[in-house]
Scaffold this motif. Structure first.
Motif, short mmCIF file in Angstrom:
data_model
loop_
_atom_site.label_atom_id
_atom_site.label_comp_id
_atom_site.label_asym_id
_atom_site.label_seq_id
_atom_site.Cartn_x
_atom_site.Cartn_y
_atom_site.Cartn_z
N PHE A 171 0.85 -1.19 0.00
CA PHE A 171 0.00 0.00 0.00
C PHE A 171 0.89 1.25 0.00
CE2 PHE A 171 -1.36 3.22 3.17
CZ PHE A 171 -2.33 3.86 2.40
N GLY A 172 0.50 2.23 -0.83
CA GLY A 172 1.24 3.49 -0.84
C GLY A 172 2.53 3.45 -1.63
N SER A 173 2.67 2.51 -2.54
CA SER A 173 3.92 2.42 -3.31
C SER A 173 3.77 3.03 -4.71
CB SER A 173 4.38 0.97 -3.43
OG SER A 173 3.39 0.15 -4.02
N GLY A 174 2.77 3.90 -4.86
CA GLY A 174 2.57 4.58 -6.13
C GLY A 174 2.87 6.06 -6.02
N LYS A 224 6.50 -1.58 6.30
CA LYS A 224 6.48 -1.94 7.71
C LYS A 224 5.60 -0.93 8.45
CE LYS A 224 10.72 0.55 9.03
NZ LYS A 224 12.07 0.41 9.63
N GLU A 225 5.29 -1.26 9.67
CA GLU A 225 4.48 -0.40 10.54
C GLU A 225 3.14 -0.06 9.91
OE1 GLU A 225 6.58 2.85 12.42
OE2 GLU A 225 8.50 1.88 11.98
N HIS A 226 2.55 -1.04 9.22
CA HIS A 226 1.23 -0.82 8.65
C HIS A 226 0.18 -0.80 9.76
CE1 HIS A 226 -2.65 -1.90 6.79
NE2 HIS A 226 -2.19 -1.25 5.74
N SER A 227 -0.71 0.20 9.72
CA SER A 227 -1.76 0.28 10.73
C SER A 227 -2.96 1.03 10.19
CB SER A 227 -1.23 0.99 11.99
OG SER A 227 -0.94 2.35 11.73
N ILE A 228 -4.10 0.80 10.82
CA ILE A 228 -5.33 1.53 10.55
C ILE A 228 -5.78 2.14 11.86
CG2 ILE A 228 -7.75 1.34 9.86
CD1 ILE A 228 -6.93 -0.96 8.01
N THR A 229 -6.01 3.44 11.86
CA THR A 229 -6.39 4.14 13.08
C THR A 229 -7.76 4.78 12.92
OG1 THR A 229 -5.24 6.15 12.34
CG2 THR A 229 -3.99 4.61 13.72
N HIS A 230 -8.53 4.75 14.01
CA HIS A 230 -9.85 5.39 14.04
C HIS A 230 -9.67 6.74 14.70
CE1 HIS A 230 -14.39 5.13 15.21
NE2 HIS A 230 -14.18 5.90 14.16
N MET A 237 -7.90 6.18 9.15
CA MET A 237 -6.68 6.49 8.42
C MET A 237 -5.84 5.22 8.29
SD MET A 237 -6.69 9.82 7.77
CE MET A 237 -4.98 10.03 7.31
N ARG A 238 -5.18 5.13 7.15
CA ARG A 238 -4.28 3.99 6.89
C ARG A 238 -2.86 4.52 6.79
NH1 ARG A 238 -5.29 -0.43 2.02
NH2 ARG A 238 -3.74 -1.97 2.68
N TYR A 268 -13.65 3.77 2.61
CA TYR A 268 -14.48 2.59 2.77
C TYR A 268 -14.27 2.09 4.19
CZ TYR A 268 -9.96 0.39 1.88
OH TYR A 268 -8.63 0.04 1.93
N GLN A 269 -15.17 1.25 4.65
CA GLN A 269 -15.04 0.72 6.00
C GLN A 269 -13.88 -0.29 6.03
OE1 GLN A 269 -16.70 1.52 8.95
NE2 GLN A 269 -17.39 3.23 7.69
N PRO A 270 -12.98 -0.17 6.99
CA PRO A 270 -11.86 -1.10 7.07
C PRO A 270 -12.32 -2.49 7.46
CG PRO A 270 -11.88 0.30 9.00
CD PRO A 270 -12.94 0.83 8.07
#
Length: 277
Positions: A171-174, A224-230, A237-238, A268-270
């Protein structure tokens, strides 16, 4: 990783049409000034004779079935990709030169054959002339991370619009692109010449970074350190960090470097399933 100090800035802000218009004009003309009066030496040479060695190659599918998105967006995207890829194909980047995505492509408009395609816009999408060219900037950015070339300007997507579907890259490699102020710029700080080779078919967009000598490094890009926060304001947020490991010709690791970090508002809903038909 501590994201707290950035949360307020990430919260979506309502922008008036006038504010968006003025902001675009300001950054557009500032970019023109940089292109024509700045100190950088931009790559302009094209050579139909391909350099002999492939440093890295990659391909991505041009047709993706996205939930609630009509397929005509995808078919029109292929038209736009073909036009833009021809502007970049076989461009040479000599030592000390900078590749500018938008300087080489120019403004995508109807007079050049561009048609309406899907463009992301403040967390949603809309039809826009030249839409879909982010797939090309994404490909070039991803390939560049696997070479000794240096990315000196890249913009992350501020919104995570669609759930992952058969994702093969982190994710986020673009690299998002908006003419002309959100550019992708790549600097050749090596002693070798590089060449970008691109091809668009009905099903794939493929690319290569080519050079004159046998590749002397190999890279592995990872997250690394991938997370989803409310967040306190109700959204999700991702986040993640993109890094890469560098190996010599014998396979020995010689470096493990930070590349960038990503923070995107999820639209979208995680924790859903695929979400894409």
């Amino acid at each position: 990783m501590d994201y707290k100090e950035n949360i307020s800035a990430m919260r979506p802000k309502a922008r008036s049409k006038f504010r968006i218009y003025i902001g675009k004009k300001y950054y557009t003309y500032r970019r023109y000034f940089d292109w024509y009066f700045g100190p950088k030496k931009y790559a302009r040479t094209r050579d139909e004779n391909l350099l002999p060695k492939i440093y890295f190659s990659h391909k991505t599918p041009t047709l993706r079935k996205l939930k609630d998105v009509d397929m005509w967006y995808q078919y029109n995207k292929i038209i736009n990709l073909n036009i833009a890829a021809k502007r970049l194909n076989n461009i040479i980047i000599k030592p000390g030169e900078t590749f500018s995505y938008w300087r080489l492509i120019g403004k995508p408009d109807k007079s050049k054959g561009y048609v309406e395609g899907m463009a992301l816009f403040y967390g949603s999408y809309k039809a826009e002339i030249g839409g879909g060219l982010c797939q090309l900037s994404n490909l070039i950015y991803w390939m560049t991370l696997h070479t000794p070339l240096t990315v000196i300007e890249r913009y992350r997507h501020s919104y995570d619009v669609f759930p992952d579907s058969n994702r093969t890259q982190p994710f986020g490699s673009g690299a998002t692109c908006v003419y002309n102020y959100r550019d992708l710029q790549i600097y050749n700080g090596t002693n070798e010449t590089y060449q970008l080779h691109l091809k668009v078919t009905g099903e794939e967009l493929s690319g290569e970074w080519r050079t004159e000598i046998e590749p002397y490094f190999k890279y592995k890009v990872y997250e690394k350190e991938h997370s989803i926060t409310h967040e306190y304001w109700g959204g999700y947020m991702r986040h993640n960090v993109i890094c890469r490991k560098c190996y010599d010709v014998n396979g020995s690791q010689i470096d493990d470097e930070y590349i960038t970090e990503n923070h995107a508002l999820m639209m979208y809903q995680p924790f859903l399933g695929e979400g894409i038909g």
